[in-house]
Design an enzyme around this catalytic site. Sequence first.
Site, PDB file in Angstrom:
ATOM      1  N   SER A   1      -8.823  35.344  58.980  1.00 19.80           N
ATOM      2  CA  SER A   1      -8.656  35.632  60.403  1.00 19.80           C
ATOM      3  C   SER A   1     -10.026  35.654  61.076  1.00 19.80           C
ATOM      4  O   SER A   1     -10.967  36.252  60.553  1.00 19.80           O
ATOM      5  CB  SER A   1      -7.966  36.993  60.541  1.00 19.80           C
ATOM      6  OG  SER A   1      -7.915  37.371  61.893  1.00 19.80           O
TER       7      SER A   1
ATOM      8  N   CYS B   1      -2.988  49.287  62.626  1.00 19.43           N
ATOM      9  CA  CYS B   1      -1.598  49.267  63.073  1.00 19.43           C
ATOM     10  C   CYS B   1      -0.961  50.644  62.965  1.00 19.43           C
ATOM     11  O   CYS B   1      -0.040  50.969  63.688  1.00 19.43           O
ATOM     12  CB  CYS B   1      -0.787  48.292  62.234  1.00 19.43           C
ATOM     13  SG  CYS B   1      -1.534  46.675  62.143  1.00 19.43           S
TER      14      CYS B   1
END
Length: 385
Positions: A199, A325
Amino acid sequence: MRVYFDYNATTPLAPDVLEAMTRAERDLFGNASSVHHFGQQAKAAVDEARSEVAVLIGGDPSELVFTSGGTESDNLALRGVADAAELAGRRRLVASAIEHEAVLNTLKALARKGADPALVTVDASGCVSPDRIREAITDQTAIVSVMHANNEIGVIQPVAAIAGLAHARGAVMHTDAVQSAGKIPVDVKTLGVDLLSISAHKLNGPKGVGALWIRRGTRMQPVMTGGKQERNRRAGTENVPAIVGFGVAARLARAKMESEAVRLAALRDRLEEAILAGVPGTAVNGARSLRVPNTTNVSFDRVEAESLLIALDLEGIAVSTGSACSSGTLEPSHVLRAMGLAAHRTQNSLRFSLGMFSTDAEVDRLVAVLPGLVEKLRTLTRKAV
Ligand code: PLP
């Protein structure tokens, strides 16, 4: 003074990345699939970025598929292989219990469609044991997915050994290298994997772009269907400026990896030692010798991590309770739980992750305020009970 110690959640853009992206936004508006000059210019920029990202992980550019980020790369790896392997009756999906939610929740979704996931726990050092993985792999196993470095504790996993076990039973091997790429050497051949996720925003590139490296010959189905982009493996018009930024970020990360690893490990170790020496009732979570250089995860006895995180934020210091998260909730860390840590430690731990703009002065600032904040919170807790 604002201090950012949350590089594992995301990183700021490197100045050269921003410059390249700005130029691409302005000049490279063509559709990379178009035959005319504008399209070919965009395609050339995408191909250059593809080469840069491929070199970072030791892969061939033709095997690299650009995606919208680490989450999509993990989804494509797991869903793509599960879908293809179903025809051969291979329904078992093996992963470690400390994977990112992008893997864990994808496995849950696949289980609802008939897959048979098996999660393997780790030891107290945060390492997945190849022996336990071996026990979970059957002849019906489609894929084994074990991350290269964990996002919460930074511990590096024995991916190469596990890849050998997967291949011995005819399974495909995937690793999520989102937290290792750009920090330590990542080489698809040394790791022996078939699929590898990365990423851009974890290595000073833009958010919303990532890649999945797919070894040639790996049997898998596309997840995103539509046009013929990315050699039919990921449909959708390429996000050219983001991909260009990813390429520059990959090049910079490779050029600076060695020196940054030494610099960040020294800063991280100083920060860690100062906490352990200056704050009673603290301990480092996970094997200290086997980590990426920028990460430490520390538990604080008798302090709720969320309260300490907020107290630090009020002092201008940004840290995390682990996975981005799950911050904002008081859920114990699934990683620390899988390591078998006592309940109080799974809820009392903070992650400090450093990066490109981290300095000695920032470490000094943290070390100056942290002991007082912990003491204050402990006193408040004592009074409350
Ligand atoms: N995998 C790991 C190990 C991560 O740390 C993250 C990001 O937190 C992801 C996957 C998801 O990547 P992205 O934010 O690009 O979707």
